[in-house]
Design a protein around this motif. Structure first.
Motif, short mmCIF file in Angstrom:
data_model
loop_
_atom_site.label_atom_id
_atom_site.label_comp_id
_atom_site.label_asym_id
_atom_site.label_seq_id
_atom_site.Cartn_x
_atom_site.Cartn_y
_atom_site.Cartn_z
N ASP A 148 13.86 7.87 13.61
CA ASP A 148 14.28 9.20 14.05
C ASP A 148 13.16 10.24 13.84
OD1 ASP A 148 16.74 8.32 14.85
OD2 ASP A 148 17.82 9.03 13.07
N LEU A 149 12.28 9.99 12.89
CA LEU A 149 11.18 10.92 12.61
C LEU A 149 10.01 10.74 13.57
CD1 LEU A 149 11.31 10.67 8.72
CD2 LEU A 149 11.83 12.71 10.08
N GLU A 150 10.09 9.72 14.42
CA GLU A 150 9.11 9.46 15.49
C GLU A 150 7.66 9.42 14.98
OE1 GLU A 150 10.02 12.51 18.36
OE2 GLU A 150 11.56 11.24 19.29
N PRO A 151 7.37 8.58 13.99
CA PRO A 151 5.98 8.46 13.56
C PRO A 151 5.15 7.72 14.61
CG PRO A 151 7.30 6.78 12.52
CD PRO A 151 8.26 7.66 13.28
N GLU A 152 3.87 7.86 14.55
CA GLU A 152 2.99 7.09 15.44
C GLU A 152 2.91 5.64 14.99
OE1 GLU A 152 -1.77 6.89 16.16
OE2 GLU A 152 -0.85 8.85 16.50
N THR A 153 2.85 5.45 13.66
CA THR A 153 2.70 4.10 13.13
C THR A 153 3.67 3.87 11.97
OG1 THR A 153 1.02 4.74 11.49
CG2 THR A 153 0.24 4.11 13.68
N ALA A 154 3.88 2.60 11.65
CA ALA A 154 4.67 2.23 10.48
C ALA A 154 4.04 0.99 9.85
CB ALA A 154 6.12 1.95 10.86
N ARG A 155 4.14 0.92 8.53
CA ARG A 155 3.77 -0.28 7.77
C ARG A 155 4.99 -0.68 6.96
NH1 ARG A 155 -1.99 -0.80 7.25
NH2 ARG A 155 -3.05 1.05 8.03
N LEU A 156 5.24 -1.97 6.91
CA LEU A 156 6.41 -2.49 6.22
C LEU A 156 5.95 -3.52 5.20
CD1 LEU A 156 8.62 -3.02 9.41
CD2 LEU A 156 8.43 -0.95 7.99
N TYR A 157 6.07 -3.18 3.92
CA TYR A 157 5.57 -4.02 2.85
C TYR A 157 6.72 -4.45 1.93
CZ TYR A 157 0.93 -2.02 3.91
OH TYR A 157 -0.24 -1.62 4.51
N PRO A 158 7.36 -5.60 2.16
CA PRO A 158 8.40 -6.04 1.23
C PRO A 158 7.90 -6.09 -0.21
CG PRO A 158 8.42 -7.39 3.21
CD PRO A 158 7.18 -6.53 3.29
N CYS A 159 8.74 -5.64 -1.12
CA CYS A 159 8.35 -5.49 -2.52
C CYS A 159 8.03 -6.84 -3.16
CB CYS A 159 9.46 -4.80 -3.29
SG CYS A 159 9.01 -4.32 -4.96
N LEU A 160 6.92 -6.89 -3.87
CA LEU A 160 6.48 -8.09 -4.58
C LEU A 160 6.47 -7.85 -6.07
CD1 LEU A 160 3.40 -9.08 -2.36
CD2 LEU A 160 5.76 -9.94 -2.18
N VAL A 161 6.65 -8.90 -6.83
CA VAL A 161 6.52 -8.85 -8.28
C VAL A 161 5.12 -9.30 -8.64
CG1 VAL A 161 7.38 -9.70 -10.49
CG2 VAL A 161 8.97 -9.35 -8.58
N VAL A 162 4.31 -8.38 -9.14
CA VAL A 162 2.91 -8.67 -9.42
C VAL A 162 2.66 -8.61 -10.93
CG1 VAL A 162 0.52 -8.01 -8.95
CG2 VAL A 162 2.27 -7.72 -7.18
N ARG A 163 1.95 -9.58 -11.41
CA ARG A 163 1.65 -9.66 -12.84
C ARG A 163 1.02 -8.36 -13.34
NH1 ARG A 163 -1.12 -13.80 -12.52
NH2 ARG A 163 0.43 -15.36 -13.17
N GLY A 164 1.50 -7.91 -14.51
CA GLY A 164 0.93 -6.72 -15.13
C GLY A 164 1.62 -5.42 -14.78
N THR A 165 2.61 -5.47 -13.89
CA THR A 165 3.33 -4.25 -13.51
C THR A 165 4.62 -4.14 -14.32
OG1 THR A 165 4.56 -5.38 -11.76
CG2 THR A 165 2.43 -4.40 -11.16
N PRO A 166 5.14 -2.92 -14.47
CA PRO A 166 6.45 -2.77 -15.11
C PRO A 166 7.55 -3.57 -14.39
CG PRO A 166 5.36 -0.65 -14.98
CD PRO A 166 4.52 -1.61 -14.18
N LEU A 167 7.42 -3.70 -13.06
CA LEU A 167 8.41 -4.48 -12.31
C LEU A 167 8.39 -5.95 -12.74
CD1 LEU A 167 10.56 -4.34 -10.11
CD2 LEU A 167 8.79 -4.88 -8.43
N ALA A 168 7.21 -6.46 -13.06
CA ALA A 168 7.11 -7.86 -13.51
C ALA A 168 7.89 -8.05 -14.80
CB ALA A 168 5.65 -8.24 -13.69
N ARG A 169 7.82 -7.09 -15.68
CA ARG A 169 8.55 -7.21 -16.94
C ARG A 169 10.06 -7.14 -16.71
NH1 ARG A 169 3.93 -4.26 -18.33
NH2 ARG A 169 4.92 -2.21 -18.19
#
Length: 340
Positions: free
Chosen positions: A191-212
């Motif tokens: 609806d915001l009509e951007p020119e481009t989009a990137r879609l990055y599904p969330c990953l669990v990466v070592r060393g991040t708070p998400l990994a813990r």
């Protein structure tokens, strides 16, 4: 039946990426691993500036280009003064020489004050990619983004009001995810009509708070199968609104590949999603055809994605009545579907 692919035409100008990991970021989010993603463990802005100037000069001398210069990673609009101005001044010099045709940057939606955007546009900035990640308040809060969904929408509006092209980055599968959330994010983004989009599904990466959190059993990432299905649906929505999807999934990087603990990290994620989206389009056209198909002519540019990764979609085309013997690739922009 003759039809064209709904995807907007890709840019014909190559992108020259300049990575500024963590630079200007007010804090580090739960999922963030820009050091692993870019292969850089530190950001020396002066060193990056001098290396960029040297590399651009070499490219000009060698007759290469043109390029679209892209400042990725970090928060470009929040870099300490005078770095945003200095980088854009450098870009302007090589723009005058014909090497650079356009300049883009990535930043946060809560770091786009109108006066900042106006100043940077006057210095030659053309497109701003906002790391929205999600428009959902719960997901944003659970991920430590530090802004609301309304702030994300406002950031998009401010970019457009400044006369700049808009890019939107979404990160589906964040903490706080629930069924239907990504589809709603895609609807809002379209609806915001951007020119481009990137879609990055969330990953669990070592060393991040998400990994813990993942190790404690507090977070469950998407499976690759779910990511492919959801991304394929998102593509159809964005293509229908003439939004170019320029990336799905993070680019391969040795330091990232060896650090991913869980989540939909696959080198062919984008190919699989694009193939599934194309299959859904062909199915739609077969229904409209009103009879059994006997052949399908496909523009050659789609030969690498028609069957998905490693031919995974060949059985689905067979079930449609389109075995490999009924499919041919040809030059030209049109798909041609014929019935008996």
């Amino acid at each position: 039946m003759r039809y064209t692919h709904p995807e907007p035409a890709p840019s014909t100008v190559r992108v020259w990426p300049v990575f500024l990991p963590f630079a200007g970021c007010p804090h580090r989010c739960l999922f963030c691993a820009q050091d692993k993603q870019t292969g850089r463990t530190a950001t020396d802005l002066d060193a990056i500036l001098h290396a960029l100037e040297s590399d651009l000069r070499d490219a000009l001398d060698q007759g290469r280009g043109p390029y679209e210069l892209a400042f990725y990673g970090g928060t470009f609009t929040a870099l300490p003064t005078p770095y945003p101005e200095t980088f854009l001044s450098l870009a302007a010099r090589f723009r005058e020489a014909g090497l650079v045709t356009r300049v883009r940057c990535s930043t946060r939606p809560d770091c786009v004050a109108p006066d900042t955007l106006s100043r940077l546009r006057a210095l030659g900035l053309d497109l701003v990619e906002l790391g929205i990640q999600s428009f959902d308040d719960l997901a944003l809060e659970a991920s430590g983004r530090g802004y609301s969904g309304e702030a994300a929408k406002k950031g998009c509006a401010l970019v457009r009001e400044a006369g700049l092209a808009l890019g939107i980055q979404l990160l589906p599968g964040l903490p706080g995810d629930r069924p239907g959330l990504f589809r709603e994010d895609i609807r809002l983004a379209a609806d915001l009509e951007p020119e481009t989009a990137r879609l990055y599904p969330c990953l669990v990466v070592r060393g991040t708070p998400l990994a813990r959190a993942w190790e404690r059993g507090e977070y469950v990432p998407w499976t690759t199968e779910r990511a492919v299905t959801e991304l394929a649906e998102a593509l159809r929505v964005l293509w229908a609104r003439r939004v170019r999807v320029i990336r799905m999934g993070l680019a391969p990087e040795e330091t990232l590949d060896e650090s991913v603990l869980a989540g939909p990290h696959h080198p062919a994620l984008g190919q699989s999603a694009r193939g599934l989206a194309l299959l859904s389009l062909v199915r739609e056209k077969v229904r409209e055809l009103g009879g059994k198909p006997v052949s399908l002519t496909v523009p050659r540019r789609y030969s690498g994605e028609l069957y998905g990764h490693a031919g995974e979609l060949k059985p689905a085309y067979f079930e449609l009545g389109l075995p490999e013997t009924a499919v041919r690739f040809a030059d030209g922009p049109d798909f041609v579907l014929r019935r008996a």
